[in-house]
Design a protein around this motif. Structure first.
Motif, mmCIF file in Angstrom:
data_model
loop_
_atom_site.group_PDB
_atom_site.id
_atom_site.type_symbol
_atom_site.label_atom_id
_atom_site.label_comp_id
_atom_site.label_asym_id
_atom_site.label_seq_id
_atom_site.Cartn_x
_atom_site.Cartn_y
_atom_site.Cartn_z
ATOM 1 N N TYR A 12 0.816 -1.213 0.000
ATOM 2 C CA TYR A 12 0.000 0.000 0.000
ATOM 3 C C TYR A 12 0.847 1.258 0.000
ATOM 4 O O TYR A 12 0.461 2.274 -0.588
ATOM 5 N N LYS A 72 1.794 1.751 -3.577
ATOM 6 C CA LYS A 72 0.625 2.117 -4.375
ATOM 7 C C LYS A 72 0.231 3.571 -4.172
ATOM 8 O O LYS A 72 -0.120 4.265 -5.130
ATOM 9 N N TYR A 73 0.273 4.053 -2.962
ATOM 10 C CA TYR A 73 -0.249 5.384 -2.660
ATOM 11 C C TYR A 73 0.820 6.425 -2.351
ATOM 12 O O TYR A 73 0.510 7.585 -2.172
#
Length: 140
Positions: free
Chosen positions: A134, A137-138
Motif C-alpha cells: 500500500y 501504491k499510494y
C-alpha cells in the motif's frame, strides 16, 4: 440514501477446547484481551499459592471455600470469553480440580496464553509485505 458496507478482519480466532467439548473465540493479538487474560492468570496463581497451606476447621468449611474459589475463577473466565464459557470449558468439574500437577483453571489459561506469541509472530510477518504494498501504491 444507500448505506455502504465496510468490512475488515478482526483477527478473532475460534478454538476447540478439549477435542470440541467447548469453543472459545478471541483475538490472540488484542492487547486488551491479553492483559485481562494475564491478570486472571496471575490472580488464579496467587490464590492457588495462598490456599495451598490453608487450614480449615472441618470439611464443610473447606468445601464452601473451594466452591467460592471456583465461582471466582468461573466469573473471570465468563467475563473474558462470554457467559457460560466456564461451564462449557470445565464440563461440571471444579476449576480447582487438579491435572498434571496444576488446577484445571491454570492449565486452561496457560493453553490460551500459549496461543499469543505464535499468533503475534505470524501477524507481524504478514503485516510488513501488506503495508509495503500500500505504501508503494499510494506513495507519491
Amino acid at each position: 440514501m444507500t448505506v455502504n458496507a465496510l468490512n475488515f478482519s478482526t483477527g478473532i480466532k475460534t478454538f476447540d477446547v478439549n477435542d470440541g467439548a467447548a469453543q472459545i473465540s478471541y483475538n490472540p493479538t488484542d492487547v486488551n484481551f491479553v492483559s485481562t487474560l494475564y491478570d486472571l492468570f496471575v490472580g488464579c496463581s496467587e490464590r492457588y499459592e495462598a490456599d495451598k497451606d490453608k487450614k480449615f476447621e472441618n470439611n464443610t468449611a473447606f468445601f464452601e471455600y473451594a466452591k467460592q474459589r471456583d465461582s471466582e475463577v468461573r466469573e473471570g473466565i465468563d467475563a473474558l470469553f462470554g457467559e457460560g464459557s466456564a461451564a462449557s470449558v470445565f464440563q461440571g468439574i471444579s476449576s480447582y480440580a487438579m491435572a498434571d500437577g496444576l488446577p484445571l483453571c491454570t492449565n486452561f489459561l496457560l493453553a490460551v496464553i500459549d496461543t499469543v506469541p505464535e499468533e503475534m509472530s505470524k501477524q507481524i510477518k504478514t503485516s510488513k509485505p501488506r503495508v509495503e504494498k500500500y505504501l508503494k501504491k499510494y506513495h507519491r
